[in-house]
Design a protein around this motif. Structure first.
Motif, short mmCIF file in Angstrom:
data_model
loop_
_atom_site.label_atom_id
_atom_site.label_comp_id
_atom_site.label_asym_id
_atom_site.label_seq_id
_atom_site.Cartn_x
_atom_site.Cartn_y
_atom_site.Cartn_z
N ASN A 214 0.85 -1.18 0.00
CA ASN A 214 0.00 0.00 0.00
C ASN A 214 0.89 1.23 0.00
N THR A 215 0.39 2.32 -0.56
CA THR A 215 1.18 3.55 -0.66
C THR A 215 0.40 4.71 -0.07
N LEU A 216 1.09 5.54 0.70
CA LEU A 216 0.52 6.78 1.21
C LEU A 216 1.04 7.94 0.37
N GLY A 217 0.15 8.71 -0.22
CA GLY A 217 0.53 9.90 -0.94
C GLY A 217 0.25 11.13 -0.08
N LEU A 218 1.27 11.93 0.16
CA LEU A 218 1.16 13.08 1.06
C LEU A 218 1.18 14.38 0.27
N ASP A 219 0.09 15.12 0.30
CA ASP A 219 0.08 16.43 -0.34
C ASP A 219 1.05 17.37 0.36
N GLU A 220 1.47 18.39 -0.35
CA GLU A 220 2.41 19.36 0.23
C GLU A 220 1.76 20.13 1.37
N HIS A 221 2.58 20.44 2.37
CA HIS A 221 2.12 21.14 3.58
C HIS A 221 1.00 20.37 4.28
N THR A 222 1.07 19.07 4.18
CA THR A 222 0.07 18.19 4.79
C THR A 222 0.80 17.00 5.39
N GLY A 223 0.28 16.48 6.50
CA GLY A 223 0.92 15.34 7.13
C GLY A 223 -0.08 14.43 7.80
N ILE A 224 0.43 13.32 8.28
CA ILE A 224 -0.39 12.37 9.03
C ILE A 224 0.40 11.93 10.25
N ILE A 225 -0.27 11.87 11.37
CA ILE A 225 0.32 11.38 12.62
C ILE A 225 -0.30 10.02 12.92
N MET A 226 0.55 8.99 12.95
CA MET A 226 0.09 7.63 13.21
C MET A 226 0.30 7.29 14.68
N ASP A 227 -0.74 6.78 15.30
CA ASP A 227 -0.69 6.36 16.69
C ASP A 227 -1.07 4.89 16.75
N PHE A 228 -0.08 4.03 17.00
CA PHE A 228 -0.33 2.60 16.99
C PHE A 228 -1.05 2.13 18.25
N GLN A 229 -1.10 2.98 19.26
CA GLN A 229 -1.84 2.62 20.47
C GLN A 229 -3.35 2.77 20.25
N THR A 230 -3.74 3.85 19.58
CA THR A 230 -5.17 4.06 19.30
C THR A 230 -5.60 3.42 18.00
N GLY A 231 -4.62 3.08 17.15
CA GLY A 231 -4.95 2.49 15.85
C GLY A 231 -5.49 3.50 14.86
N GLU A 232 -5.11 4.78 15.01
CA GLU A 232 -5.64 5.81 14.13
C GLU A 232 -4.52 6.70 13.59
N GLY A 233 -4.79 7.27 12.42
CA GLY A 233 -3.92 8.27 11.84
C GLY A 233 -4.67 9.57 11.69
N GLN A 234 -4.10 10.66 12.15
CA GLN A 234 -4.76 11.97 12.11
C GLN A 234 -4.14 12.80 10.99
N VAL A 235 -4.96 13.27 10.04
CA VAL A 235 -4.50 14.07 8.92
C VAL A 235 -4.53 15.55 9.32
N LEU A 236 -3.38 16.22 9.17
CA LEU A 236 -3.25 17.63 9.54
C LEU A 236 -2.62 18.39 8.38
N GLY A 237 -2.86 19.70 8.34
CA GLY A 237 -2.25 20.53 7.31
C GLY A 237 -3.28 21.20 6.44
N VAL A 238 -2.92 21.45 5.18
CA VAL A 238 -3.78 22.27 4.32
C VAL A 238 -4.51 21.47 3.25
N SER A 239 -4.18 20.19 3.06
CA SER A 239 -4.80 19.47 1.95
C SER A 239 -5.23 18.07 2.36
N SER A 240 -4.65 17.04 1.74
CA SER A 240 -5.15 15.70 2.00
C SER A 240 -4.04 14.66 1.89
N VAL A 241 -4.37 13.45 2.32
CA VAL A 241 -3.51 12.27 2.21
C VAL A 241 -4.27 11.24 1.38
N SER A 242 -3.58 10.59 0.47
CA SER A 242 -4.20 9.56 -0.37
C SER A 242 -3.66 8.19 0.01
#
Length: 344
Positions: A214-242
């Motif tokens: 699987n591939t994660l595509g990260l838009d510019e000025h955008t990020g994702i924070i992965m938390d393996f304890q909660t099992g979730e990824g939070q998308v932050l920034g100005v655009s999106s993650v694919s």
């Protein structure tokens, strides 16, 4: 102790969006934050220290409320005085709360870090709670398969993949990462999306990978924070993650949450040090042992003698014993509850 978070930035590590991501991550750590910035991805550049130093300066300003201790780790190239296998150079990694890698060359970073002491320490610190942050080229290098951007876009090599550092292998994931996903520097004349190689060449690259990837595509000025304890990824920034599965993208906009189960079947390494050399695990755990501030028996005995001398009003003996304790690294604080020994 829970394992640390992992953050990926598509670009903009010294932008407003990057600063907000850094601050979000810092909130998970105590004040007096220790940050280590690895030079490695840019280690081939003559000004690699400045490349990493700009990030260090930005973090120092943005996170000043956390009183950060920031050190740039010049692990630039194997076989030199700045090797990623040199324990002395890598010392800041041993106790870092946050470890950052950013711009440079993905394939250079892979060559320098694969099976290196620096990479093993980084992984061990993550298992023991440190946050890992990857931006730009570093995001590509830590995946299962790397897109050799410069070799394709600048040198003209055929589209191909390179085995990456595969950070997620011990978590059961087959994950690759592409930053600058929505880059548009080429304007209407040249497709520079998908980290400058363009959509057609990206699709060719994607089709060549194993089906489980699987591939994660990260838009510019955008990020994702992965938390393996909660099992979730939070998308932050100005655009999106694919999230690209079987080369079919699904888009998650800023503010959304990505269930990490969408990346594959995740498992926390068991035991926690699985896949990390025993000597490296011992090195990292030893560096993070809390200091024992309990005074040894001989120091306690001297303190008792001093108190007895004070009770007998033998001030010269009391002063002499106080000086002996000071030579051993202990100060005596007289309190209403009795003498208190303080190290230092």
């Amino acid at each position: 102790m829970p394992i640390g978070q992992i953050a990926f930035l598509g670009s903009g590590e010294t932008s407003l969006a990057g600063g907000r991501i850094f601050e979000t991550l810092a909130q998970s750590h105590p004040q007096s934050l220790k940050i280590a910035i690895l030079e490695t991805p840019a280690g081939f550049e003559l000004n690699s220290y400045q490349v990493a130093g700009r990030v260090a300066e930005f973090m120092g300003t943005r996170l000043q409320n956390y009183k950060p201790q920031i050190e740039v780790v010049p692990a630039r190239k194997r076989g030199t005085d700045f090797s990623p296998d040199d324990p002395e150079i890598l010392e800041p990694l041993l106790t870092a709360d946050m470890i950052f890698m950013g711009p440079g060359s993905p394939t250079y970073a892979i060559r320098q870090l694969q099976d290196s002491l620096a990479w093993d320490i980084l992984r061990a610190r993550h298992r023991l709670g440190a946050t890992l942050i990857f931006a730009s080229a570093a995001t590509i290098s830590v995946g299962a398969w790397a897109l050799p951007v410069y070799e394709i876009f600048k040198v003209g090599q055929d589209v191909h993949s390179v085995p990456g550092l595969n950070l997620f292998a011990d978590f059961g994931l087959h994950l690759s990462i592409i930053p600058h996903w929505n880059n548009a520097e080429g304007g209407i004349d040249l497709d520079t999306s998908r980290c400058f190689v363009g959509l057609d060449r990206f699709n060719e690259w994607c089709d060549s990978l194993p089906t489980e990837n699987n591939t994660l595509g990260l838009d510019e000025h955008t990020g994702i924070i992965m938390d393996f304890q909660t099992g979730e990824g939070q998308v932050l920034g100005v655009s999106s993650v694919s999230l690209v599965r079987e080369c079919d993208p699904e888009i998650y906009g800023t503010g959304s949450t990505v269930p990490l189960s969408e990346l594959g079947e995740i498992h926390i390494p068991e035991p926690l040090n699985a896949g990390i050399p025993a000597e490296v695990w011992e090195m990292v755990t030893a560096a993070n042992q809390p200091e024992d501030d309990s005074p040894p028996d001989d120091v306690v005995a001297l303190a008792d003698q001093r108190q007895k001398a004070r009770d007998e009003k033998n001030w010269s003996a009391s002063d002499r014993l106080r000086d002996e304790l000071a030579e051993l690294g202990w100060q005596v604080q007289d309190t209403p509850e009795g003498p208190k020994l303080i190290k230092g």
